[in-house]
Motif scaffolding. Sequence first.
Motif, PDB file in Angstrom:
ATOM      1  N   ASN A   1       0.853  -1.182   0.000  1.00  0.00           N
ATOM      2  CA  ASN A   1       0.000   0.000   0.000  1.00  0.00           C
ATOM      3  C   ASN A   1       0.894   1.238   0.000  1.00  0.00           C
ATOM      4  OD1 ASN A   1      -2.742   1.205   0.248  1.00  0.00           O
ATOM      5  ND2 ASN A   1      -1.829   2.080   2.087  1.00  0.00           N
ATOM      6  N   LEU A   2       0.685   2.115  -0.973  1.00  0.00           N
ATOM      7  CA  LEU A   2       1.433   3.367  -1.069  1.00  0.00           C
ATOM      8  C   LEU A   2       0.482   4.496  -0.698  1.00  0.00           C
ATOM      9  CD1 LEU A   2       3.084   2.730  -4.549  1.00  0.00           C
ATOM     10  CD2 LEU A   2       4.096   2.313  -2.327  1.00  0.00           C
ATOM     11  N   GLN A   3       0.917   5.344   0.223  1.00  0.00           N
ATOM     12  CA  GLN A   3       0.069   6.467   0.654  1.00  0.00           C
ATOM     13  C   GLN A   3       0.866   7.766   0.593  1.00  0.00           C
ATOM     14  OE1 GLN A   3      -1.012   7.475   4.906  1.00  0.00           O
ATOM     15  NE2 GLN A   3      -2.962   6.610   4.210  1.00  0.00           N
ATOM     16  N   ILE A   4       0.269   8.780   0.000  1.00  0.00           N
ATOM     17  CA  ILE A   4       0.864  10.107  -0.034  1.00  0.00           C
ATOM     18  C   ILE A   4      -0.058  11.030   0.761  1.00  0.00           C
ATOM     19  CG2 ILE A   4       1.560  12.053  -1.486  1.00  0.00           C
ATOM     20  CD1 ILE A   4       2.067   9.993  -3.725  1.00  0.00           C
ATOM     21  N   GLU A   5       0.482  11.631   1.822  1.00  0.00           N
ATOM     22  CA  GLU A   5      -0.302  12.539   2.645  1.00  0.00           C
ATOM     23  C   GLU A   5       0.061  13.973   2.280  1.00  0.00           C
ATOM     24  OE1 GLU A   5      -1.246  13.661   7.308  1.00  0.00           O
ATOM     25  OE2 GLU A   5      -0.002  11.912   6.866  1.00  0.00           O
ATOM     26  N   ARG A   6      -0.898  14.656   1.655  1.00  0.00           N
ATOM     27  CA  ARG A   6      -0.709  16.048   1.259  1.00  0.00           C
ATOM     28  C   ARG A   6      -1.389  16.953   2.273  1.00  0.00           C
ATOM     29  NH1 ARG A   6       1.045  16.189  -4.049  1.00  0.00           N
ATOM     30  NH2 ARG A   6       0.807  14.229  -5.175  1.00  0.00           N
ATOM     31  N   LEU A   7      -1.170  18.243   2.113  1.00  0.00           N
ATOM     32  CA  LEU A   7      -1.814  19.217   2.990  1.00  0.00           C
ATOM     33  C   LEU A   7      -3.332  19.134   2.855  1.00  0.00           C
ATOM     34  CD1 LEU A   7      -1.336  21.597   4.936  1.00  0.00           C
ATOM     35  CD2 LEU A   7      -1.408  23.093   2.960  1.00  0.00           C
ATOM     36  N   LEU A   8      -3.819  18.846   1.642  1.00  0.00           N
ATOM     37  CA  LEU A   8      -5.261  18.847   1.386  1.00  0.00           C
ATOM     38  C   LEU A   8      -5.867  17.451   1.257  1.00  0.00           C
ATOM     39  CD1 LEU A   8      -5.349  21.799  -1.170  1.00  0.00           C
ATOM     40  CD2 LEU A   8      -5.815  21.868   1.278  1.00  0.00           C
ATOM     41  N   GLY A   9      -5.210  16.440   1.847  1.00  0.00           N
ATOM     42  CA  GLY A   9      -5.794  15.098   1.813  1.00  0.00           C
ATOM     43  C   GLY A   9      -4.771  14.017   1.551  1.00  0.00           C
ATOM     44  N   LYS A  10      -5.271  12.783   1.460  1.00  0.00           N
ATOM     45  CA  LYS A  10      -4.409  11.618   1.259  1.00  0.00           C
ATOM     46  C   LYS A  10      -4.810  10.888  -0.015  1.00  0.00           C
ATOM     47  CE  LYS A  10      -3.837  10.711   6.193  1.00  0.00           C
ATOM     48  NZ  LYS A  10      -4.035   9.742   7.276  1.00  0.00           N
TER      49      LYS A  10
END
Length: 196
Positions: free
Chosen positions: A115-124
């Motif tokens: 599972n690859l997850q990118i957490e941005r300022l405006l969501g994931k």
Amino acid sequence: MAVMPPLIYEFHSTSHLYKGIEEADLRLEIHELGHDALQIMLINKDFPKQRKVAIKETLLFAGICGFYLWLHLNAAFRLLYFAIISVIWFLPILWRWLSLVKSETFIYCYDFGINLQIERLLGKSNTFISSSDIHDIRINEVLENFDFRYLLIIRIKGKLFRKHPIIPIFKIFKPTCDCLSMIYKKLNQVHCKQQL
């Protein structure tokens, strides 16, 4: 079974290193979630500063727009090109908000997949790759903008191969080769344990 404390290291992103900044901008956290699972997080250490700059720019933009609107409504003050200027000014601010990334997380479970997850300022955003679609994981050398750099990639097999033959991991932060080598070594240790 006792929970192992995470392994924590600090590294440079490639772009940070090229700027000549000595302080590392990435924190690598490796959590062993059992004998067959691993969570690897790359955390942007500069995220709080970057968020503060984005908020300041947005507040300045909102303040100037509000002042112009007040002048326009109260004093019949008109600036013909203000709308065009404000749109041109707003686009880089919007781009900054959309491109701010707090962390990239990679969870590897031998039996299930990745599972690859990118957490941005405006969501994931999340991407899951089943273990049946994974051929292997490699460090690959690529030429990008007349510069050689290293990528950790997942090579795909099966039906998914037609859409995405390779999927890069940690593509936003672009960590240096020593960081990728450490991640690759830990992944191999988990893989080798399962082969025994």
